[in-house]
Structures are given as structure tokens and as C-alpha cells.
Design an enzyme around this catalytic site. Structure first.
Site, PDB file in Angstrom:
ATOM      1  N   GLU A 169       0.814  -1.292   0.088  1.00 36.75           N
ATOM      2  CA  GLU A 169      -0.097   0.081   0.112  1.00 36.75           C
ATOM      3  C   GLU A 169       0.875   1.441   0.147  1.00 36.75           C
ATOM      4  O   GLU A 169       0.906   1.968   0.797  1.00 36.75           O
ATOM      5  CB  GLU A 169      -1.113  -0.138   1.172  1.00 36.75           C
ATOM      6  CG  GLU A 169      -1.941  -1.264   1.185  1.00 36.75           C
ATOM      7  CD  GLU A 169      -2.942  -1.079   2.315  1.00 36.75           C
ATOM      8  OE1 GLU A 169      -3.992  -1.860   2.285  1.00 36.75           O
ATOM      9  OE2 GLU A 169      -2.900  -0.142   3.087  1.00 36.75           O
ATOM     10  N   GLU A 367      -5.335  -8.689   1.128  1.00 35.91           N
ATOM     11  CA  GLU A 367      -5.748  -8.602   2.262  1.00 35.91           C
ATOM     12  C   GLU A 367      -7.319  -8.335   1.995  1.00 35.91           C
ATOM     13  O   GLU A 367      -7.724  -7.605   1.103  1.00 35.91           O
ATOM     14  CB  GLU A 367      -5.257  -7.213   2.865  1.00 35.91           C
ATOM     15  CG  GLU A 367      -3.807  -7.313   3.438  1.00 35.91           C
ATOM     16  CD  GLU A 367      -3.132  -5.866   3.991  1.00 35.91           C
ATOM     17  OE1 GLU A 367      -4.188  -5.088   4.381  1.00 35.91           O
ATOM     18  OE2 GLU A 367      -2.241  -5.803   4.015  1.00 35.91           O
TER      19      GLU A 367
END
Length: 471
Positions: A169, A367
Site C-alpha cells: 500500500e 488482504e
């Protein structure tokens, strides 16, 4: 209720993900250097929920053997961990810490012996403090230090892992460190944000270049949180708002990592607003020629936007929200604890977009999870958390993933967040995400939740029945 079976492809990756700072503990032990979280917790412990800092995590540093056995018990054939840059190289760019080398080799060997394939991520929000002091991702020097660190990791552990990721991220440090003031150094400076973002991409491309030139086995990828931007309506101004949000938060990293180029529309905006980063000769060629092999997709919630209601303050710090407002859709399904909307179809929309617009690059859900407060409310008489809400959450996302695969999406696996309730940055243990509950007051005791048992069945069957609960 129809009891339909949803099968998944052979050799599908079932597992979970975590990160060094969130699970290792031992933040001042084993020769580890200080990272930004260690430093910030010392300076401002009040910023962290209930004053719980990164020294008090799930203790993987001491209990990794037990944890890897539990992964195996829960049906994991893979697990994503990250290497702590400041544990391996305490000053970020100096001597390698031999205690850390031994630790990571032990962990990777233990995973291999248990048939849990390691997916190794190099950077997960944990800038070494020595590197932050010279500018963090704003600094060209830090880019070079990161590439050296990545090269050392490949050299030390390249024979033990064949799935590598440059960042998790990368948009989040840009947002939280430089736009919204939520992570250290909590600045609000769009120019620095753009430079940090550009350097993150450049650092990733340079790491890919080293990996490929040196001929290490396996694949190297990136993990991106791709949050679909849904406009309120089909009104042209709402559609424009949705496009701008997508440019800033998704395509800013997805395009250069996968296609090797930044979206021209985003570049035009940065030029117009006067926020172009410093780019040196050869940088764009490196980015163009060193794209990733594999894409990890983190998905939790959608982003809903609408056209601006009011003119922005021209003197306030510049934010992407200069171009759109956030929109709360009436009747949306919510996780009230985390304050996030639950919109399962978002995972399908991401996969369709990757298939249609990004060459159907091999990808996996890296995720996906549900954080809930006070899970002790759901304990049964045997002391097990009955988290049917989490099983339902997983099933409803898996159905949309199944549909995307049927339509040709190149989806290789599903990693949930997370394996054990772990420490979560500023929220510490406010919300629990694990398949296994963690008792911090009782020697880090681990207890498998109902969702953990369900996940094991999911992996064994390589799919699930809708309407069937865990026995």
C-alpha cells in the site's frame, strides 16, 4: 437455502497476511534499530489507542514456531510477512544485523518445513528512523538505501522465498504522512506527498530491476489497496469526481507499477497545480522497463464520491478532495466498529478492471478482513469467539471472486487480514481482525476462532458451501 458449492482453481493460495511491526514485537531486542513507529510512540504515546505501542504486539519474534504450526493447522499454504528494514539494517543504510539474518532465515525455513509458502514484502509503513531523519521517501538518498536493502534481502533470502513484493500500500504513507497528518511526521504538504509517491515507485522499479538482472527465482510484485471510486450518480460532474478520486488514489500507483507509466491525466493535474515531482534523467525509463510480475490487491471498503458542493479554500493545504467530496450512500451496509462500508461487489469490480485494463496480470487478494471491537461478547462456554459475522464477510467476498474467475480474471489466491489479532498502528488492539484470538494479558495465549476453523475447511475443500456452517 440452496447449498451451492463454490470451487476455486487448483493450487489456489489460501493464507493470510501481516507485517513485521504489527506482529513481531521485540521492538528494542535482537539488535533492531528504531523505526518511525518506535520513535513516535516514545514521543506521543497518547496518539495510540489505549497507549499500546509497537513493543506490545503478538510476539511472533519469540513464538514464530508455534504461529507457523497454527498457520498450517488453519489450512494455510502461504503467508505474507514483511522484513523489518530497521531490524535487518538498524540505521537503514549501514551494517547488517546478523541476529536479524538468523531470525528471518529461521522463520523462512520453518515456513518451508511446514509447507507454508513465504510471500515476502520489503516495506510495510516502517521507515527506519535514521532514514526518516534525512527525509524518508522525499529523499533520493533513501531511495538508494532502500534499493541496497532490497538487494541484501534478495541475496540473503532469495533461495528461501520466490514471491517478493516491493511495498504494501505505497499510497498510504503518502496519504497519512504527508496529506492527512495521521502517521509520523504528520505533515500536510502536497508537494512532499507527490515527491514521496514518485520516489516510492522509483524505488520499487529499481528493486525489480535488481531482482531480474541478478536472476533470482520466482516473481516480484507489489501490494496495492485498490479502492474503487463510485460516483453518486451518472451526472457528468459526479462522474468527473469519481475519475479524479480514482486517478489520485488508485491509478497513481497501479499504472506505473503494472504499465510502467503514470496516467497522463494525473500528470496534467500535477502540472496545472504546480506539484510535479523532481525527476532525474533515466528515472522514467527505469519505471517503464521494470514493471511487476504479480499484483496483490488489498480490499476492505469502497470509496464513494460526488461533485464538490462548495468552492474549496484556495489558501488551505492542497488535497485531492479539491476535486471531489466524499459521499455517504443512504442504506449502505456498514461495519459499525471500524466505520467502514461493506460492499462485497467492489472486489469483483477491481478484478474486472485489472483484467480489462491491466493485461489481466496475475493477481491475488492480498488482504481482506473485518475488524470488530470487544469480541469477548461472542465467546461461547468453551472460550471460543463465535465470529459468524466474519465467516459471512469472507463468503460474500469469495462469491464475487468466484464470479470474476469464471469470467476469466487471473486470480491466484486469497489472503485474509489477518492470522492472529494484531497490533494495528494508531488503533492498536481496538479492532480485532484475526482468525485466532490473542490474549495479551495471558502470555499472548492464542485461541482459534470459529472463523479459523471455517477457513481450514475452506482450504481443505478448495472452496465452500453456501448455507453450510462449520460443524
Amino acid at each position: 437455502m440452496e447449498n451451492k458449492f463454490y470451487p476455486f482453481p487448483t493450487d489456489f493460495w489460501w493464507g493470510s497476511a501481516s507485517s513485521a511491526t504489527q506482529m513481531e514485537g521485540a521492538s528494542t531486542q535482537g539488535g533492531k534499530g528504531e523505526n518511525i513507529w518506535d520513535y513516535w510512540f516514545q514521543e506521543e504515546p497518547n496518539r495510540f489507542f489505549n497507549g499500546v505501542g509497537p513493543g506490545n504486539t503478538s510476539n511472533f519474534y519469540e513464538q514464530y514456531k508455534e504461529d507457523i504450526s497454527l498457520m498450517k493447522e488453519l489450512g494455510h499454504n502461504s503467508f505474507r510477512l514483511s522484513i523489518s528494514w530497521s531490524r535487518l539494517i538498524p540505521t537503514g543504510d549501514g551494517e547488517v544485523n546478523e541476529e536479524a539474518v538468523t531470525f528471518y532465515k529461521n522463520v523462512l525455513n520453518e515456513m518451508i518445513s511446514q509447507d507454508v509458502e513465504p510471500f515476502v514484502n520489503l516495506y510495510h509503513f516502517d521507515m527506519p528512523m535514521a532514514m526518516e531523519r534525512i527525509g524518508g521517501w522525499e529523499s533520493r538518498e533513501v531511495v538508494q538505501a532502500y534499493v541496497r536493502y532490497a538487494s541484501i534481502c534478495f541475496e540473503l533470502f532469495g533461495d528461501l522465498a520466490s514471491k517478493w513484493f516491493t511495498h504494501n500500500e505505497p499510497v498510504v504513507p503518502v496519504e497519512q504522512q504527508y496529506l492527512y497528518g495521521n502517521h509520523y511526521p504528520a505533515e500536510c504538504d502536497f508537494k512532499k506527498a507527490v515527491q514521496a509517491g514518485f520516489h516510492s515507485v522509483l524505488a520499487g522499479a529499481k528493486a525489480v530491476k535488481v531482482f531480474k538482472e541478478k536472476g533470482y527465482k520466482g516473481e516480484i510484485g507489489v501490494i496495492l489497496n485498490l479502492t474503487p471510486s463510485y460516483p453518486r450518480s451518472n451526472h457528468p460532474e459526479d462522474l468527473k469526481a469519481g475519475n479524479m478520486a480514482d486517478l489520485f488514489f488508485n491509478r497513481s500507483f497501479l499504472d506505473p507499477f503494472v504499465k510502467g507509466e503514470f496516467p497522463s491525466e494525473l500528470v496534467d493535474v500535477l502540472k496545472t497545480e504546480g506539484f510535479m515531482p523532481e525527476i532525474q534523467e533515466g528515472d522514467l525509463d527505469i519505471i517503464a522497463n521494470n514493471t511487476v510480475d504479480l499484483l496483490g490487491v488489498n480490499y476492505y471498503q469502497p470509496r464513494r464520491v460526488k461533485a464538490k458542493e462548495n468552492m474549496p479554500n484556495p489558501n488551505a493545504p492542497f488535497l485531492p478532495e479539491r476535486y471531489f467530496d466524499h459521499y455517504e450512500m443512504p442504506g449502505r451496509k456498514m461495519n459499525p466498529y471500524r466505520g467502514w462500508e461493506i460492499y462485497e461487489k467492489g472486489i469483483y469490480d477491481i478484478l474486472v478492471n485489472v483484467k480489462e485494463n491491466y493485461g489481466n496480470i496475475p493477481c491475488f487478494i492480498s488482504e481482506n478482513g473485518m475488524g470488530v471491537e470487544n469480541e469477548d461478547r461472542f465467546l461461547n462456554s468453551e472460550g471460543q469467539v463465535q465470529d459468524d459475522y466474519r465467516i459471512e464477510f469472507y463468503k460474500n467476498h469469495l462469491k464475487w471472486m468466484h464470479k470474476a474467475i469464471e469470467e476469466g480474471a487471473n486470480l491466484k489466491g486469497y489472503h485474509v487480514w489477518t492470522f492472529i489479532d494484531n497490533w494495528s498502528w494508531l488503533n492498536a488492539y481496538k479492532n480485532r481482525y484475526g482468525l485466532i484470538s490473542l490474549d495479551l494479558d495471558n502470555g499472548f495465549k492464542r485461541t482459534i476462532k470459529k472463523s479459523g476453523e471455517w477457513y481450514k475447511e475452506l482450504s481443505i475443500q478448495n472452496g465452500f458451501y453456501d448455507g453450510e456452517s462449520v460443524k
